[in-house]
Enzyme design. Structure first.
Site, mmCIF file in Angstrom:
data_model
loop_
_atom_site.group_PDB
_atom_site.id
_atom_site.type_symbol
_atom_site.label_atom_id
_atom_site.label_comp_id
_atom_site.label_asym_id
_atom_site.label_seq_id
_atom_site.Cartn_x
_atom_site.Cartn_y
_atom_site.Cartn_z
ATOM 1 N N HIS A 32 4.787 0.131 -0.206
ATOM 2 C CA HIS A 32 5.540 -0.667 0.770
ATOM 3 C C HIS A 32 4.645 -1.736 1.383
ATOM 4 C CE1 HIS A 32 3.718 2.749 2.875
ATOM 5 N NE2 HIS A 32 3.738 2.026 3.990
ATOM 6 N N ARG B 268 7.644 -9.154 15.343
ATOM 7 C CA ARG B 268 8.066 -7.826 14.871
ATOM 8 C C ARG B 268 7.040 -6.795 15.292
ATOM 9 N NH1 ARG B 268 7.335 -4.812 10.026
ATOM 10 N NH2 ARG B 268 9.010 -3.268 9.926
ATOM 11 N N ASP C 240 0.825 5.170 1.848
ATOM 12 C CA ASP C 240 0.129 5.856 2.941
ATOM 13 C C ASP C 240 -0.567 7.099 2.373
ATOM 14 O OD1 ASP C 240 1.189 3.951 4.647
ATOM 15 O OD2 ASP C 240 2.890 5.200 5.259
ATOM 16 N N HIS D 169 0.850 -1.189 0.000
ATOM 17 C CA HIS D 169 0.000 0.000 0.000
ATOM 18 C C HIS D 169 0.885 1.237 0.000
ATOM 19 C CE1 HIS D 169 1.173 -0.455 4.216
ATOM 20 N NE2 HIS D 169 0.983 0.851 4.326
#
Ligand SMILES: C=C1C[C@]23C[C@@]1(O)CC[C@H]2[C@@]12CCC[C@@](C)(C(=O)O1)[C@H]2[C@@H]3C(=O)O
Ligand SMILES: O=C(O)CCC(=O)C(=O)O
Ligand SMILES: [Fe+2]
Length: 373
Positions: free
Chosen positions: A282, A292, A226, A224
């Site tokens: 990203h 993570r 941002d 996607h």
């Protein structure tokens, strides 16, 4: 190309609150194939190139370095950015303590179906046929009500850390915005709205990616861009973030560097820059052994401000590529059209007429563009 999946399928998904931390085998609901997402293709293993690391403090050419990184990658990492290491550690601990709560407790702070804040699966999940291997907590404004639900007796510490983190991030985001625009020759006189009484608006997104029994077939957070002016991302010491870069022929890992922060160009900066800076595509992948955590500070313009290509960057040869939008209007468009959001506010279409997820990366060549407004 993802399109919004059917309501019934979404309802089926939303009934499931699998605790990913406890699952020993990848369920079908989370098993991705190349047809689940156009961008699923795995990392280009020959790729050793990555986004530039820029020292904000000891750097005579900071504007040049930032401009180059924004044009080539739409992203860079920063060091010597003035955010105390202790604060980065504190936000990680706060995130860990949230995501390690029992599922029943986390669900008390669930994001409502039409709401923005709270605990839940990735908002973009509804555009994909498979679920992502992650959970998130979004904060816009005060987190106090949700924090009270999560830790009825002990919610204050979490709120204090969030408040301190947002305060520091707001200063850094403002500074970065001027550096990124400064590289294009834009000065504070050119952007009057930035000096309104409210300053920028922001959201904080805590992301958790548990260790995954079959990481090769799972997706942490699908590809996607941002919807922001810029995003500042803190990732813990586990890699997973990847950026897509055409010239480097594919997905490139952004390695975690102790104390560094990742800066992403968002869709609104792409609009402001009249296409000079691509908003970076990203995603986050997962791994078999390590949990993570990432914290994204999503920075946008004050509410009500209409963002359009800056007049200094518009002339006869460079017509405005996008119409004016407010952040909330654009977020609504993104929620409805996802990867087509940017092309849906575009004034110019390329001669080939393509409109796809990489659209935003393809507008720099204005010769290819037919001005239709
Ligand atoms: C301000 C916002 C940007 C965001 C939607 C939101 O209202 C709050 C969460 C943000 C986030 C974080 C993960 C990726 C993303 C695409 C999403 O689904 O939620 C972004 C949204 C965005 O930038 O469009
Ligand atoms: O976890 C990551 O590295 C990416 C998170 C992200 O892209 C987001 O929150 O918008
Ligand atoms: Fe993102």
């Amino acid at each position: 190309m993802p399109s919004r999946i059917s309501d019934s399928f979404r309802a089926y998904h939303s009934q499931k609150h699998l605790d990913l931390n406890l699952i020993k085998e990848l369920p079908e609901s989370h098993a991705w194939t190349s047809s689940s997402d156009d961008h699923y293709a795995s990392e280009n293993s020959r790729n050793f190139d990555s986004i530039p690391v820029i020292d904000l403090d000891n750097n005579n050419n900071v504007l040049e370095h930032i401009g180059h990184a924004c044009k080539k990658w739409g992203a860079f990492q920063i060091i010597n950015h003035s955010i105390p290491e202790k604060l980065l550690q504190a936000i990680e601990v706060a995130g860990q303590s949230l995501f390690s709560l029992p599922m029943q407790q986390k669900l008390k702070a669930s994001r409502s179906p039409e709401g923005v804040t709270g605990y839940g699966v990735a908002r973009i999940s509804s555009f994909f046929p498979k679920l992502m291997w992650s959970e998130g907590f979004t904060i816009v404004g005060s987190p106090i009500e949700h924090a009270r639900q999560l830790w009825p007796k002990d919610y204050k510490k979490f709120c204090e850390i969030i408040e301190e983190y947002e305060k520091e991030m707001e200063k850094l985001a403002g500074r970065l915005m001027w550096l990124m625009l400064g590289s294009l020759g834009i000065t504070k006189d050119d952007v009057k709205w930035a000096f309104g009484p409210k300053g920028g608006c922001a959201a904080l997104q805590l992301n958790s990616y548990p260790a995954c029994p079959d990481p090769g077939r799972a997706m942490g957070l699908a590809a996607h861009t941002d919807s922001t002016i810029l995003t500042i991302l803190h990732q813990n010491n586990t890699s997973g973030l990847q950026v897509y870069q055409e010239e480097s022929s594919g997905w490139v890992t952004v390695p975690p560097i102790q104390g560094a922060l990742v800066v992403n160009v968002g869709d609104l900066l792409h609009i402001l820059s009249n296409g000079s800076y691509p908003s970076v595509l990203h995603r986050a992948i997962v791994n078999r052994t390590q949990h993570r955590l990432s914290v994204a500070y999503l920075y946008g313009p004050p509410s009500g401000v209409r963002v359009s290509p800056l007049s200094k960057l518009v002339d006869q040869k460079h017509p405005p590529l996008y119409r004016a939008v407010t952040w909330s209007e654009y977020l609504g468009t993104k929620a409805k059209h996802f990867d087509k959001a940017l092309s849906s506010v575009r004034l110019c279409v390329p001669l080939s007429g393509f409109t796809d997820a990489k659209d935003h990366n393809g507008v720099q060549n204005s010769e290819l563009i037919k001005f239709i407004s």
